[in-house]
Design an enzyme around this catalytic site. Structure first.
Site, mmCIF file in Angstrom:
data_model
loop_
_atom_site.group_PDB
_atom_site.id
_atom_site.type_symbol
_atom_site.label_atom_id
_atom_site.label_comp_id
_atom_site.label_asym_id
_atom_site.label_seq_id
_atom_site.Cartn_x
_atom_site.Cartn_y
_atom_site.Cartn_z
ATOM 1 N N HIS A 183 -7.056 6.403 2.540
ATOM 2 C CA HIS A 183 -5.886 5.530 2.772
ATOM 3 C C HIS A 183 -5.936 4.978 4.205
ATOM 4 C CE1 HIS A 183 -1.461 4.527 2.975
ATOM 5 N NE2 HIS A 183 -1.675 4.846 4.233
ATOM 6 N N GLU A 184 -6.202 5.865 5.168
ATOM 7 C CA GLU A 184 -6.273 5.419 6.568
ATOM 8 C C GLU A 184 -7.440 4.446 6.763
ATOM 9 O OE1 GLU A 184 -3.765 6.039 8.278
ATOM 10 O OE2 GLU A 184 -2.965 7.632 7.029
ATOM 11 N N HIS B 217 -6.384 0.988 5.871
ATOM 12 C CA HIS B 217 -5.730 0.276 6.980
ATOM 13 C C HIS B 217 -6.775 -0.287 7.944
ATOM 14 C CE1 HIS B 217 -1.636 1.303 6.056
ATOM 15 N NE2 HIS B 217 -1.785 2.597 6.222
ATOM 16 N N GLU C 187 1.146 -0.453 3.303
ATOM 17 C CA GLU C 187 0.929 0.943 2.893
ATOM 18 C C GLU C 187 0.489 1.027 1.436
ATOM 19 O OE1 GLU C 187 0.763 3.387 4.885
ATOM 20 O OE2 GLU C 187 1.515 2.318 6.628
HETATM 21 ZN ZN LIG Z 1 -0.610 4.238 5.857
#
Ligand SMILES: [Zn+2]
Length: 243
Positions: free
Chosen positions: A88-89, A92, A168
């Protein structure tokens, strides 16, 4: 601040170092190279000194760009769950969310200040006598400026929070597409909710004004149902993956 805080300010409060678990670090770096991040800087920070809560984040800009992992997260999540959090990071990171946010929020602030400028010009023209000032350049107008900026900030908060929730959500999608481990992703969020004492489902007003991440319940639902690869449809970000 985004450029220098990760390098100068954050290390004043906690110790940032390389990951201690080398096997796990290898798995994370392999995932990073599949995500197209070469020479990724992954830092482990001793947050257990301050808190029991669990977190990881991407920060910095240009040369200070990095993924930071709280040691509490390493302790409390199973390796596959941690790998989803890291993916997930990485989402980003790869999708350039920090830079996009800088431009988005700079634009939003510009629009807000312009609206404040136009509204107060009208108010001064109409009520200048009662206010006791007729020029915006008069320092006596400062309270009016503060009230207007306060009210307008409240009005635009749902726009800012919505933009953040969208980023997100896309990072979650990126993480699911690269790991294809729906179950580990969902249980990672369940642990996040339990460890951070989060409320899984909230009301609409809370969501619009306060939620800069999708609600945990919605994230878990998405993790449980998002499987385009099972139908043979290409994922939105698969073209970015190496191999
Ligand atoms: Zn995030």
């Amino acid at each position: 601040m985004i450029l220098i805080a990760p390098v100068v300010i954050d290390p004043l409060f906690n110790t940032f170092g390389p990951m201690k678990d080398k096997v796990l670090e290898r798995r994370i770096l392999d995932l990073a190279s599949r995500a197209g991040i070469e020479g990724a800087r992954v830092f482990e920070v001793d947050k257990s000194a301050d808190t029991n809560t669990v977190n990881a984040y991407v920060t910095g800009f240009g040369g200070s760009k990095r993924i930071v992992l709280w040691d509490t997260t390493i302790k409390k999540l199973a390796p596959d769950e941690l790998l989803f959090v890291m993916s997930h990071e990485m989402g980003h990171y790869v999708l350039g969310h920090v830079v996009k946010s800088i431009f988005f929020f700079a634009g939003l602030i510009l629009v807000t200040l312009y609206a404040a400028y136009r509204i107060q010009a009208g108010l001064i023209a109409r009520h200048g006598k009662a206010f006791g000032f007729t020029e915006l350049s008069d320092i006596a107008s400062l309270p009016l400026v503060m009230v207007l900026v306060g009210v307008l900030s409240f009005v635009i908060t749902p726009v800012a929070a919505g933009y953040s929730r969208w980023q997100e959500h896309e990072a979650d999608r990126f993480g699911l597409e690269i790991t294809r481990n729906n179950h580990a992703a969902a249980t990672a969020f369940v642990k996040l909710q339990q460890e951070n004492l989060g409320v899984p489902r909230r009301g609409l007003l809370y969501k619009l004004w306060r939620a800069d991440h999708p609600l945990l319940g919605e994230r878990i639902d998405f993790c449980n149902t998002y499987r385009p690869w099972e139908k043979g449809t290409p994922g939105r970000y698969e073209h970015l993956f190496k191999q």
